[in-house]
Design an enzyme around this catalytic site. Structure first.
Site, mmCIF file in Angstrom:
data_model
loop_
_atom_site.group_PDB
_atom_site.id
_atom_site.type_symbol
_atom_site.label_atom_id
_atom_site.label_comp_id
_atom_site.label_asym_id
_atom_site.label_seq_id
_atom_site.Cartn_x
_atom_site.Cartn_y
_atom_site.Cartn_z
ATOM 1 N N LYS A 53 0.829 -1.204 0.000
ATOM 2 C CA LYS A 53 0.000 0.000 0.000
ATOM 3 C C LYS A 53 0.866 1.258 0.000
ATOM 4 C CE LYS A 53 -3.735 -2.621 2.020
ATOM 5 N NZ LYS A 53 -4.396 -3.134 3.221
ATOM 6 N N GLN A 97 -5.119 -2.293 9.621
ATOM 7 C CA GLN A 97 -4.961 -3.583 8.954
ATOM 8 C C GLN A 97 -5.612 -4.693 9.784
ATOM 9 O OE1 GLN A 97 -3.636 -4.039 5.937
ATOM 10 N NE2 GLN A 97 -3.529 -6.254 5.879
ATOM 11 N N ASP A 120 -11.017 2.320 3.939
ATOM 12 C CA ASP A 120 -11.490 0.975 3.602
ATOM 13 C C ASP A 120 -12.976 0.935 3.247
ATOM 14 O OD1 ASP A 120 -9.470 -0.985 3.756
ATOM 15 O OD2 ASP A 120 -9.522 -0.976 5.947
HETATM 16 N N1 LIG Z 1 -8.172 -2.977 6.906
HETATM 17 C C1 LIG Z 1 -7.866 -3.862 5.946
HETATM 18 N N2 LIG Z 1 -8.085 -3.553 4.654
HETATM 19 C C2 LIG Z 1 -7.770 -4.438 3.658
HETATM 20 O O1 LIG Z 1 -7.980 -4.144 2.461
HETATM 21 C C3 LIG Z 1 -7.162 -5.687 4.017
HETATM 22 C C4 LIG Z 1 -6.959 -5.956 5.374
HETATM 23 N N3 LIG Z 1 -7.323 -5.039 6.306
HETATM 24 N N4 LIG Z 1 -6.414 -7.117 5.754
HETATM 25 C C5 LIG Z 1 -5.969 -8.109 4.803
HETATM 26 C C6 LIG Z 1 -6.708 -8.035 3.490
HETATM 27 C C7 LIG Z 1 -5.968 -8.650 2.329
HETATM 28 N N5 LIG Z 1 -5.777 -7.596 1.368
HETATM 29 C C8 LIG Z 1 -5.079 -7.702 0.158
HETATM 30 C C9 LIG Z 1 -4.921 -6.645 -0.690
HETATM 31 C C10 LIG Z 1 -4.190 -6.747 -1.845
HETATM 32 C C11 LIG Z 1 -3.563 -7.932 -2.184
HETATM 33 C C12 LIG Z 1 -2.752 -8.013 -3.422
HETATM 34 O O2 LIG Z 1 -2.511 -7.012 -4.061
HETATM 35 N N6 LIG Z 1 -2.286 -9.191 -3.807
HETATM 36 C C13 LIG Z 1 -1.475 -9.348 -4.996
HETATM 37 C C14 LIG Z 1 -0.245 -10.159 -4.691
HETATM 38 C C15 LIG Z 1 0.568 -9.469 -3.657
HETATM 39 C C16 LIG Z 1 1.956 -9.965 -3.609
HETATM 40 O O3 LIG Z 1 2.196 -11.128 -3.922
HETATM 41 O O4 LIG Z 1 2.805 -9.145 -3.243
HETATM 42 C C17 LIG Z 1 -2.276 -10.035 -6.085
HETATM 43 O O5 LIG Z 1 -3.351 -10.537 -5.790
HETATM 44 O O6 LIG Z 1 -1.827 -10.032 -7.217
HETATM 45 C C18 LIG Z 1 -3.721 -9.015 -1.354
HETATM 46 C C19 LIG Z 1 -4.479 -8.893 -0.192
HETATM 47 C C20 LIG Z 1 -6.280 -6.440 1.873
HETATM 48 N N7 LIG Z 1 -6.813 -6.623 3.082
#
Ligand SMILES: Nc1nc(=O)c2c([nH]1)NC[C@@H]1CN(c3ccc(C(=O)N[C@@H](CCC(=O)O)C(=O)O)cc3)C=[N+]21
Length: 284
Positions: A53, A97, A120
């Site tokens: 982020k 988070q 969020d």
């Molecule tokens: N308050 C809060 N807000 C959230 O938005 C939140 C959270 N807590 N807790 C955990 C989850 C999980 N999450 C992800 C966001 C982006 C990828 C993402 O970008 N993943 C990449 C891969 C990332 C990598 O491999 O580095 C992809 O899917 O291609 C994954 C997981 C947001 N979350």
């Protein structure tokens, strides 16, 4: 024929380049958007997401405000950081988070956030605004899914959509977005209590799989020509990361969002959209 990829990574990059111009315009007017993150504990996965982020922020010119607390932090210590960010004018939006360590009352922390700084879109006030059809920051993952479908021209209006899952971040808000008059989809929400998931999946034009159950959506359950979005992450018995969608679905569906490279990057892009929109509102 194999399905077209709904490329979240490329789409997120396009959104970020649009945001870069909006951030520059805000700066001309003396407003610098700033995203705060509150990270509690040392879970490597959470650290990686939060780092991603801040990398995104740097790319588009949003300032980063990072707060880290040890896994042993108390409820009061976390609440003190939330109050501090509520007051900090440099922080125009922030996230806590999730998940927070065991023993912490997560909902109480979320309720304490200034809803106008909720990046969020998960503050109870903003979820309520969504139910009431009032303007509010939208939950990032559901909004990212909609943006991805729109950019690829997948027809949402009148579509039969099956959402699998009822979690707070995706499953519950997703149907609220899809059933607005502006979207006009018909939604069936399935969950672990659904008697015949396959029968529902078979009728769907769009499947949004957010159950966290490995390969729950099988090729034989999918209607040919459907759009299938894989939002689930879980680990199988050997610890391998698995999506909710079986890879064979790519041979039946017309569109598929991969995992990784699909909805994850879109979630991060929508977070930036919420931060920029909040800063634009505060700039008047
Ligand atoms: N308050 C809060 N807000 C959230 O938005 C939140 C959270 N807590 N807790 C955990 C989850 C999980 N999450 C992800 C966001 C982006 C990828 C993402 O970008 N993943 C990449 C891969 C990332 C990598 O491999 O580095 C992809 O899917 O291609 C994954 C997981 C947001 N979350």
């Amino acid at each position: 024929m194999t399905a077209q990829i709904l490329d979240g990574k490329a789409t997120a990059a396009a959104i970020k380049s649009e945001l870069t111009a909006r951030v520059a315009a805000l700066k001309e007017r003396g407003v610098t958007p700033g995203l705060g993150t509150v990270l509690v504990g040392d879970d490597p996965g959470s650290q990686k997401y939060v780092a991603g982020k801040h990398r995104d922020c740097a790319q588009v010119g949003i300032a980063s405000i990072q707060r880290e607390l040890p896994a042993t932090a108390t409820q009061e210590e976390i609440e003190a950081v939330v109050r501090e960010l509520n007051e900090d004018p440099a922080c125009t939006g922030y996230i806590v988070q999730l998940p927070l360590p065991r023993g912490i009352d997560e909902n109480r922390i979320l309720e304490l956030m200034d809803p106008d700084k909720d990046a969020d879109g998960l503050h109870p006030m903003n979820l309520g605004r969504l139910v009431l059809n009032e303007p509010a920051p939208l939950p990032c993952t559901p909004n990212g899914i909609l943006t991805l479908l729109r950019r690829y021209g997948v027809e949402i209006k009148g579509a039969e959509v099956v959402v699998v899952g009822r979690g707070v971040t995706i499953g519950r808000p997703m149907p609220l977005l899809l059933t607005r008059r502006s979207e006009n989809a018909t939604v069936t929400q399935c969950h672990t209590g659904t008697r015949d998931l396959a029968a529902h999946l078979k009728r769907a034009d769009i499947v949004i799989a957010a159950a966290g159950s490995p390969h729950l959506v099988r090729p034989e359950d999918v209607k040919p020509g459907a759009a299938v979005l894989d939002v689930g992450v879980s680990r199988n018995a050997e610890g391998k990361i698995m999506g909710d969608v079986h890879p064979g679905v790519a041979e039946v569906a017309a569109w598929i969002s991969p995992n990784p490279g699909g909805v994850g990057p879109m979630t991060r892009a929508q977070l930036l959209v919420n931060v920029v929109e909040a800063a634009e509102r505060s700039a008047g």
